[in-house]
Each structure stands twice: as C-alpha cells, then as structure tokens.
Scaffold this motif. Structure first.
Motif, PDB file in Angstrom:
ATOM      1  N   ARG A  74       0.507   7.420   7.839  1.00  0.00           N
ATOM      2  CA  ARG A  74      -0.166   8.179   6.773  1.00  0.00           C
ATOM      3  C   ARG A  74       0.380   7.816   5.387  1.00  0.00           C
ATOM      4  O   ARG A  74      -0.358   7.772   4.416  1.00  0.00           O
ATOM      5  CB  ARG A  74      -0.035   9.673   7.032  1.00  0.00           C
ATOM      6  CG  ARG A  74      -0.950  10.098   8.176  1.00  0.00           C
ATOM      7  CD  ARG A  74      -0.797  11.555   8.513  1.00  0.00           C
ATOM      8  NE  ARG A  74      -1.649  11.872   9.651  1.00  0.00           N
ATOM      9  CZ  ARG A  74      -2.637  12.785   9.619  1.00  0.00           C
ATOM     10  NH1 ARG A  74      -2.895  13.452   8.529  1.00  0.00           N
ATOM     11  NH2 ARG A  74      -3.352  13.012  10.701  1.00  0.00           N
ATOM     12  N   VAL A  75       1.677   7.557   5.335  1.00  0.00           N
ATOM     13  CA  VAL A  75       2.293   7.217   4.049  1.00  0.00           C
ATOM     14  C   VAL A  75       1.800   5.851   3.544  1.00  0.00           C
ATOM     15  O   VAL A  75       1.595   5.664   2.349  1.00  0.00           O
ATOM     16  CB  VAL A  75       3.844   7.231   4.185  1.00  0.00           C
ATOM     17  CG1 VAL A  75       4.522   6.604   2.977  1.00  0.00           C
ATOM     18  CG2 VAL A  75       4.353   8.655   4.409  1.00  0.00           C
ATOM     19  N   THR A  76       1.605   4.916   4.456  1.00  0.00           N
ATOM     20  CA  THR A  76       1.369   3.521   4.037  1.00  0.00           C
ATOM     21  C   THR A  76      -0.064   3.029   4.222  1.00  0.00           C
ATOM     22  O   THR A  76      -0.387   1.917   3.802  1.00  0.00           O
ATOM     23  CB  THR A  76       2.291   2.555   4.837  1.00  0.00           C
ATOM     24  OG1 THR A  76       1.995   2.703   6.237  1.00  0.00           O
ATOM     25  CG2 THR A  76       3.758   2.858   4.589  1.00  0.00           C
ATOM     26  N   ARG A  77      -0.927   3.822   4.856  1.00  0.00           N
ATOM     27  CA  ARG A  77      -2.205   3.261   5.320  1.00  0.00           C
ATOM     28  C   ARG A  77      -3.066   2.650   4.215  1.00  0.00           C
ATOM     29  O   ARG A  77      -3.791   1.697   4.460  1.00  0.00           O
ATOM     30  CB  ARG A  77      -3.015   4.297   6.089  1.00  0.00           C
ATOM     31  CG  ARG A  77      -3.431   5.516   5.288  1.00  0.00           C
ATOM     32  CD  ARG A  77      -4.277   6.437   6.165  1.00  0.00           C
ATOM     33  NE  ARG A  77      -4.228   7.800   5.665  1.00  0.00           N
ATOM     34  CZ  ARG A  77      -4.735   8.842   6.313  1.00  0.00           C
ATOM     35  NH1 ARG A  77      -5.294   8.671   7.492  1.00  0.00           N
ATOM     36  NH2 ARG A  77      -4.655  10.058   5.801  1.00  0.00           N
ATOM     37  N   GLN A  78      -2.988   3.197   3.006  1.00  0.00           N
ATOM     38  CA  GLN A  78      -3.867   2.634   1.968  1.00  0.00           C
ATOM     39  C   GLN A  78      -3.358   1.308   1.401  1.00  0.00           C
ATOM     40  O   GLN A  78      -4.047   0.678   0.610  1.00  0.00           O
ATOM     41  CB  GLN A  78      -4.075   3.653   0.838  1.00  0.00           C
ATOM     42  CG  GLN A  78      -2.786   4.075   0.156  1.00  0.00           C
ATOM     43  CD  GLN A  78      -3.062   4.964  -1.052  1.00  0.00           C
ATOM     44  OE1 GLN A  78      -3.789   4.595  -1.963  1.00  0.00           O
ATOM     45  NE2 GLN A  78      -2.478   6.158  -1.058  1.00  0.00           N
ATOM     46  N   TYR A  79      -2.162   0.908   1.808  1.00  0.00           N
ATOM     47  CA  TYR A  79      -1.574  -0.299   1.223  1.00  0.00           C
ATOM     48  C   TYR A  79      -1.504  -1.499   2.168  1.00  0.00           C
ATOM     49  O   TYR A  79      -1.274  -2.617   1.716  1.00  0.00           O
ATOM     50  CB  TYR A  79      -0.154  -0.005   0.711  1.00  0.00           C
ATOM     51  CG  TYR A  79      -0.106   1.153  -0.268  1.00  0.00           C
ATOM     52  CD1 TYR A  79      -0.625   1.008  -1.554  1.00  0.00           C
ATOM     53  CD2 TYR A  79       0.435   2.385   0.108  1.00  0.00           C
ATOM     54  CE1 TYR A  79      -0.590   2.069  -2.451  1.00  0.00           C
ATOM     55  CE2 TYR A  79       0.477   3.451  -0.782  1.00  0.00           C
ATOM     56  CZ  TYR A  79      -0.045   3.288  -2.058  1.00  0.00           C
ATOM     57  OH  TYR A  79      -0.018   4.340  -2.943  1.00  0.00           O
ATOM     58  N   VAL A  80      -1.622  -1.257   3.468  1.00  0.00           N
ATOM     59  CA  VAL A  80      -1.420  -2.372   4.416  1.00  0.00           C
ATOM     60  C   VAL A  80      -2.708  -2.638   5.195  1.00  0.00           C
ATOM     61  O   VAL A  80      -3.520  -1.733   5.390  1.00  0.00           O
ATOM     62  CB  VAL A  80      -0.240  -2.089   5.385  1.00  0.00           C
ATOM     63  CG1 VAL A  80       1.054  -1.909   4.606  1.00  0.00           C
ATOM     64  CG2 VAL A  80      -0.499  -0.865   6.282  1.00  0.00           C
ATOM     65  N   PRO A  81      -2.901  -3.896   5.648  1.00  0.00           N
ATOM     66  CA  PRO A  81      -4.128  -4.216   6.383  1.00  0.00           C
ATOM     67  C   PRO A  81      -4.216  -3.475   7.727  1.00  0.00           C
ATOM     68  O   PRO A  81      -3.208  -3.016   8.261  1.00  0.00           O
ATOM     69  CB  PRO A  81      -4.055  -5.724   6.586  1.00  0.00           C
ATOM     70  CG  PRO A  81      -2.685  -6.131   6.247  1.00  0.00           C
ATOM     71  CD  PRO A  81      -2.035  -5.064   5.438  1.00  0.00           C
TER      72      PRO A  81
END
Ligand SMILES: [Fe+2]
Ligand SMILES: [Fe+2]
Length: 286
Positions: free
Chosen positions: A204-211
């Motif tokens: 949830r923390v990283t989902r918008q930044y990684v493929p």
C-alpha cells in the motif's frame, strides 16, 4: 496506538525467527516428512506464534487494520529513512541474528541484481520487508509476519499449523467456511482480504511508484499457500496467475540469498540511492 504488545503476544525472540523457519521449511531438496517435524515440541515459540496468528487473524481484524493503516497517515519518510528506522528493530548486539534488516534486504536485492534482472526487480528486493516497521508501531508479531492467507473463506489445508484455526472465531461463521466464502469464484486477489501483515502494508505504501510485477512481489511474498502450494486458485483471476510467475521468481531470492556474503553496505550506498531516486520522490506517505 504505540502500546507495546504484552510478552505473551510476542513468543519469538524477534520476527526474523519466522523468516528462518520458512527458509528451513523450504530448503531446497527438503522432503515433506522433514517438514512435518515442525510441531509444538520441536519448536514451541514458532508454534505459539502460529497459534496467535491463526486465532487472531479474523476478517474483522483484517478489515480494521486495512482501515487503520490503509490511508497512510503515519507520516512522511524517505525509503532510506524507513530502512534505517526498520534497522532499529533488531539490536545489533543480538547474538541470535547474524544479519541486520538492511543486510537482509540488500542481500536479497544484490542476488537479484547479480542475475541480471531489471532495476525494478532489484528495487522490489530492497523494499520487500520494509513493512516490518509495523512492529515499531506496536503491532504484535502475529500481525506483522507469518504466511498469509485469505480471510472470510475456508482456510486451505496447506497452511502450516492448520489445526490452530479451530481457535479463530471465524471458524464458527458458516458463511466464511465455504471455499469461496464472501468472495466470487475467480474474482481476482485484489478483491480478497489476506491476513494482515508486512506484505500488504508495504504494497500500500509503494504501489503508486513501482510497476505491477513488483507490486505483486511485495504484496504476496508471504502468501506461501498460493505461491508454493498452489492453493486458492479458485479465487485468482487469469491475470493473477500470470503475475504469480513473478512472485515465484522473487521468492527464491528472499529464501535463498541469506547464505551469501554480507553485503558491503557503504560501497553499495550510491547504487541504491540512485535506484530509489529513479522510482520514488524524496519522501512518501507511510
Ligand atoms: Fe517478508
Ligand atoms: Fe525477506
């Protein structure tokens, strides 16, 4: 909110004990019979940990944690700061731990890099356990680590220490005890609530930044019943099936990179600073 869980809620010396247990369980070439020797007598702390996990991870509990942490209101931190923060989890002087948190993350990511995988894959290796900061927020071990499994439907027989689910209040809710439970057949895992822990949080923390393949690796790396035992296929979509190829690829590095030489963190720092800056802004919400 930051209350430290009572000792009875913390049967492990530290959460890495669970990772070591998993690595032992899936050691290459290890047979099913050896695996079965992990019972309460052989490893009382691990058994107690799973008892608490299986008894406590109800659908209601998971929905509550998703709500508590899902909107990322724990403040802003850079990835580097989060890694340093996580490193405070295990005291360096702890004689039982030979690797710090950052060393485990870097050992995983370096093994991925050595095999020539793309940069986002290396990054996933470096990020994958940062969700263990949940421990530092005061969450008990059983709500941070442990093999994950869907809640709100029947528990697969492949889940280790399955017998402890008898203590889970959801065992007495008929609707949750059918193969699909509250879900539709092949609805896709995004619709399915998994037991709460460090995987879902870092996703949830990283989902918008990684493929997307990296999102799957982060979100499902502890979902051993599915990626190791082939369970829960009836809830997965064709897209999940395709993406799980990446989760399986990732799992090898998480489990089997521990024996490698200790990474030289100081030397590697510039590489990781560049890698993180390629995907993330200076600070993100936690
Ligand atoms: Fe993990
Ligand atoms: Fe790990």
């Amino acid at each position: 909110m930051n209350a430290t869980p009572s000792l009875t809620q913390q049967p492990l010396q530290h959460v890495e004990e669970w990772d070591d247990f998993i690595a032992g369980r899936y050691r290459e070439g290890k047979g099913e019979s050896e695996f079965r020797q992990y019972d309460r007598e052989a490893n009382p702390a691990i058994a107690e940990f799973y008892r608490l996990n299986h008894a406590g991870q109800t659908l209601d509990f998971v929905l509550g944690k998703e709500k508590q942490y899902g909107s990322l209101t724990r403040g802003k931190r850079s990835i580097g700061e989060a890694a340093d923060y996580l490193n405070t989890l295990v005291d360096d002087s702890d004689p039982d731990t030979d690797l710090s948190q950052i060393e485990h993350l870097t050992q995983t990511s370096e093994a991925i890099r050595k095999d020539g995988h793309p940069r986002w894959f290396v990054l996933a290796g470096f990020l994958h356990d940062l969700g263990k900061v949940l421990c530092l927020y005061g969450e008990p071990q059983w709500a941070v680590v442990g093999d994950t499994f869907p809640v709100g439907c029947a528990w697969s027989e492949t889940i280790v220490f399955h017998e402890y689910f008898a203590e889970n209040p959801d065992a007495r809710v008929a609707e949750y005890q059918t193969p699909c439970g509250i879900y539709e057949t092949q609805c896709g895992l995004d619709q399915v609530h998994l037991s709460w822990g460090h995987d879902e949080y870092i996703y949830r923390v990283t989902r918008q930044y990684v493929p997307e393949p990296a999102q799957y690796m982060l979100r499902y790396h502890s979902f051993y019943p599915a990626h190791r035992h082939g369970a829960y296929r009836h809830l997965m979509s064709a897209h999940d099936e395709a993406m799980f190829g990446w989760v399986e690829k990732f799992n090898r590095y998480d489990l089997y990179s521990k024996g490698a030489a200790k990474p030289k963190l100081q030397e590697l720092r510039p590489y990781y600073e560049d890698l993180i800056a390629e995907f993330f802004p200076a600070e993100i919400d936690w």
